[in-house]
Write an enzyme that holds these catalytic residues in place. Structure first.
Site, PDB file in Angstrom:
ATOM      1  N   ALA A  79       0.616  -1.350   0.110  1.00  0.00           N
ATOM      2  CA  ALA A  79       0.088   0.029  -0.190  1.00  0.00           C
ATOM      3  C   ALA A  79       0.615   1.424   0.056  1.00  0.00           C
ATOM      4  CB  ALA A  79      -0.899   0.118   1.108  1.00  0.00           C
ATOM      5  N   CYS A  92       3.149  -0.925 -12.640  1.00  0.00           N
ATOM      6  CA  CYS A  92       3.398   0.131 -13.519  1.00  0.00           C
ATOM      7  C   CYS A  92       4.700  -0.038 -14.351  1.00  0.00           C
ATOM      8  CB  CYS A  92       3.823   1.342 -12.686  1.00  0.00           C
ATOM      9  SG  CYS A  92       5.367   1.441 -11.498  1.00  0.00           S
TER      10      CYS A  92
END
Length: 465
Positions: A118, A239
């Site tokens: 997170a 990503c």
């Protein structure tokens, strides 16, 4: 800005094979600057209302209703990171493509949600906003130092129904088997999608490329699946552009976990997105196709055969309280009465001097390394109660009996954020006791009145620099 000609030859060769005729357009995108963005915190403000009062030119991000591009201001003092609205937790600064994972995970108020990787908290703060204070959000990062930054961002956002942990995924899975309705795995990756924005990602890639990260991602996903309820959703994102880390990792998981299925993502929600290579139900974002950086997303679902597993049956019996009203210190009781909101007394827990308001569905005495379990209400010190900065951020204007309302133009706003004592003007006082300091109706923190002055109680670690 990264020079495309300085990128590793092996990476460029892989991108040419992946993109084909789009490869040159991708290379051209490196001549453009990356687009900064902010995401409005809907726990505190409606996107339309914020856009009308923001001092920057904002353009909507197409794939999320509360995301905006902004123009980088000329002076550092006028940047979004220096504005009082930032200190009030009205928005989170986030690269626009990175807004997609939390936007596409179908979270509903009352869900049990896990953000497994997170830090620093951009996705967790949006998941908390989607929960609207109901259910439970567990935000975890294996790095304790990164988890501390994660906690600050969640508390700044006013998220109350949170647990922040710093544990290995496998340990979480032993404690919470088949427990969560929704899980987000924004996995550590080789970062190829961030090359245009961050030169350091290129250096990291040369040391640890896709073959280093793929085994880590698969290990994390195995643990995540073990924690997902039948019928629940898991969103996997990276990503990076590597098929090894993206589609091939999803394909591996589908073979390993036969009760997991791919849920095709709706590409109309993200204009310019592309289908996955060899796995069209996935989604890819490229900087030459969208106003953002590179991202990969896959939404998964655990099949529900209609039968409750033994693990699930055990967890369904876990309660948050004892069924008895917690006996509280008189000063704490009096302070809670000053908060003009209802409290579920069974969810209030006192641990030594610290007082917490636990999330719905959290069991007691869990064998995990937590940085926070619920909303820290404050500290009991020799019979006195001192409210926390986190509680101030979780409240809304009108939810505390005594408030000082300041305008944006009032120089006392910055002076308060710097930790200075605040003098009250005629008609604002006298004030005795705890006071919630607000700017334009949005809480900033606490002060304690003794007449016509307020002793500053703003958290020192958050002060305006």
């Amino acid at each position: 800005m990264t020079d495309v000609n300085q990128l590793p030859a092996a990476f460029l060769s892989e991108m040419k094979a992946l993109l084909g005729e789009e490869y040159e357009t991708y290379r051209e995108s490196f001549k453009e600057s990356w687009k900064p963005g902010l995401r409005v915190n809907t726990l505190k403000a409606a996107p339309e209302a914020f856009a009308s009062m923001a001092p920057w030119k904002l353009d909507p991000v197409p794939w999320t209703k509360n995301g905006f591009y902004y123009e980088e201001p000329e002076t550092s003092q006028s940047r979004p990171s220096k504005h009082p609205f930032y200190y009030a937790g009205l928005y989170y600064l986030q690269e626009p493509s990175a807004m997609t994972p939390a936007a596409l995970l179908p979270v509903e108020p009352g869900d049990r949600v896990l953000d497994l990787c997170a830090a620093p908290g951009g996705k967790s703060t949006e998941l908390a906003a989607k929960l609207k204070g109901r259910g439970m959000l567990v935000s975890n990062d294996i790095s304790y130092s990164r988890a501390r930054a994660l906690l600050k961002n969640l508390e700044l956002a006013g998220a109350s129904n949170i647990c922040v942990a710093s544990e290995e995924p496998e340990k979480l899975a032993r404690v919470w088997p088949e427990f969560f309705d929704r899980i987000l795995v924004d996995a550590p990756c080789s970062g190829e999608g961030m090359f245009r924005r961050d030169d350091d990602m290129v250096k990291d890639w040369e040391e640890h490329g896709p073959s280093y990260y793929a085994p880590i991602q698969r290990q994390i996903l195995k643990a995540a699946v073990a924690m997902l309820k039948p019928g629940g959703n898991l969103l996997y994102s990276t990503c990076t552009f590597s098929r090894l880390e993206d589609e091939e990792t999803v394909e591996w998981l589908l073979k390993e976990e036969t009760d997991i299925e791919l849920v095709p993502l709706d590409h109309s929600l993200v204009p310019g997105s592309k289908k996955g290579y060899g796995l069209p139900g996935c989604m890819r974002l490229f900087p030459h196709k969208v106003r953002g950086e590179g991202h990969f997303l896959a939404l998964l679902r655990k099949r529900d055969d209609g039968e409750m597993s033994l693990q699930k049956a055990v967890l369904s019996r876990m309660g948050t309280g004892t069924g008895k009203k917690t006996v509280l210190e008189p000063e704490l009781e009096a302070f809670l009465e000053s908060c003009l909101i209802p409290w579920d007394r069974e969810r209030i827990a006192v641990n030594k001097e610290s007082v917490y308001y636990l999330p719905e569905g959290l069991g007691r005495n869990l064998p995990l390394r937590f940085l926070r379990t619920g909303l820290l209400l404050g500290e009991l010190k020799k019979g006195r109660f001192e409210p926390s900065q986190a509680l101030a951020m979780a409240l809304k204007a009108g939810e505390f009996s005594t408030c000082l309302e300041l305008s944006l133009e009032d120089d006392r706003v910055i002076r308060y954020l710097k930790g200075e004592t605040i003098s009250l003007k005629e008609g604002e006082g006298p004030v005795k006791g705890w006071c919630l300091v607000c700017c334009m109706g949005y809480p900033l923190g606490w002060a304690k009145g003794s007449g016509m002055s307020l002793k500053n109680k703003y958290y020192p670690g958050w002060r305006w620099q």
